[in-house]
Design a protein around this motif. Structure first.
Motif, PDB file in Angstrom:
ATOM      1  N   UNK A  47       0.693  -1.073  -0.116  1.00  0.00           N
ATOM      2  CA  UNK A  47      -0.018   0.065  -0.054  1.00  0.00           C
ATOM      3  C   UNK A  47       0.754   1.112  -0.055  1.00  0.00           C
ATOM      4  N   UNK A  48       0.688   2.050  -0.924  1.00  0.00           N
ATOM      5  CA  UNK A  48       1.339   3.453  -0.946  1.00  0.00           C
ATOM      6  C   UNK A  48       0.052   4.442  -0.646  1.00  0.00           C
ATOM      7  N   UNK A 120      -3.013   3.735  -2.502  1.00  0.00           N
ATOM      8  CA  UNK A 120      -3.028   2.679  -3.888  1.00  0.00           C
ATOM      9  C   UNK A 120      -2.445   1.276  -3.310  1.00  0.00           C
ATOM     10  N   UNK A 121      -2.874   0.457  -3.824  1.00  0.00           N
ATOM     11  CA  UNK A 121      -2.704  -1.146  -3.499  1.00  0.00           C
ATOM     12  C   UNK A 121      -2.055  -1.747  -4.979  1.00  0.00           C
ATOM     13  N   UNK A 122      -0.971  -2.022  -4.498  1.00  0.00           N
ATOM     14  CA  UNK A 122      -0.051  -2.938  -5.542  1.00  0.00           C
ATOM     15  C   UNK A 122       0.144  -4.302  -5.251  1.00  0.00           C
ATOM     16  N   UNK A 131      -0.398  -2.246 -10.247  1.00  0.00           N
ATOM     17  CA  UNK A 131      -1.158  -1.343  -9.220  1.00  0.00           C
ATOM     18  C   UNK A 131      -2.555  -1.674  -9.905  1.00  0.00           C
ATOM     19  N   UNK A 132      -3.331  -1.719  -8.922  1.00  0.00           N
ATOM     20  CA  UNK A 132      -4.967  -2.136  -9.056  1.00  0.00           C
ATOM     21  C   UNK A 132      -5.733  -0.775  -9.621  1.00  0.00           C
TER      22      UNK A 132
ATOM     23  N   UNK B  78      -7.130   2.866  -4.581  1.00  0.00           N
ATOM     24  CA  UNK B  78      -7.478   1.445  -4.419  1.00  0.00           C
ATOM     25  C   UNK B  78      -7.345   0.950  -3.070  1.00  0.00           C
ATOM     26  N   UNK B  79      -7.535   1.862  -2.218  1.00  0.00           N
ATOM     27  CA  UNK B  79      -7.260   1.765  -0.716  1.00  0.00           C
ATOM     28  C   UNK B  79      -8.319   0.627  -0.219  1.00  0.00           C
TER      29      UNK B  79
END
Lengths: 136, 80
Positions: A47-48, A120-122, A131-132, B78-79
């Protein structure tokens, strides 16, 4: 309590922070890392976060929830960094005098967090990373 | 003068840095800065949606940006 956490989230501490003597209910949502997505095996997540804006946006969501429902306390904690399968990615806890509002507010908070908070979810797979939601 | 732009997620990957500076006129609009970025880095055009955040707030297209503003490029979040 609104936080971006770079270490494991203490779920009990989130519940404790949400509790209030005026509340008859605490609803807790725990988002965890699952081992698959769209038929692909997921090894881990990264997660970023844009910390300052994420905190600001989460605070705004908490404020908006307090206008929509009768709420005592809101806790929102989201992880950043590398997470393994089963790790806790996000905890939302909402205390209210009556239970219906706590369910509704908690669901609205996680749904809206996913739409507006800059996180952001990778996903990391056996054979690559992605990256989703980035591409149509 | 230069606008400093913070990069996240896939935009960081496409541009190859966490921060870039873009030389433009002061009082550029958010839309103009976005177009300039897409022009300089065409792979940005393939992203589902791309927004600018100015001082931690999503910017409308016609928002005027100043050099002192904190600017970030926001790909789809996209959390959760």
């Amino acid at each position: 309590m609104i936080q971006i956490a770079d270490k494991a989230i203490d779920i009990q501490a989130c519940i404790d922070a949400a509790q209030s003597e005026r509340a008859g209910a605490v609803d807790v949502f725990i988002g965890t890392v699952r081992n698959h997505n769209k038929q692909k095996e997921v090894v881990r997540l990264i997660f970023e976060t844009y910390d300052s804006m994420a905190i600001k946006k989460m605070q705004e969501l908490a404020d908006q929830a307090c206008e929509k429902w009768e709420i005592e306390k809101v806790v929102m904690v989201h992880r950043k960094g590398v997470l393994e399968i089963g790790d806790v990615a996000v905890v939302i806890a909402v205390s209210t005098p009556h239970r219906k509002a706590s369910f509704e507010a908690c669901e609205w908070l996680i749904d809206t967090l996913k739409q507006v908070v800059p996180i952001w979810k990778r996903e990391v797979y056996q054979d690559g990373e992605e990256w989703l939601e980035a591409h149509p | 003068m230069k606008y400093g732009i913070n990069l996240f997620g896939i935009t960081k990957e496409i541009i190859g840095n966490t921060y870039i500076e873009i030389e433009m006129e002061d009082k550029t609009s958010a839309e103009q800065l976005l177009e300039r970025l897409k022009n300089d880095y065409p792979k940005l055009k393939a992203i589902k949606s791309l927004l600018l955040a100015v001082n931690s707030e999503y910017a409308e297209k016609d928002l005027v940006i100043h050099f002192r503003d904190e600017i970030a490029l926001i790909p789809p979040v996209s959390g959760g």
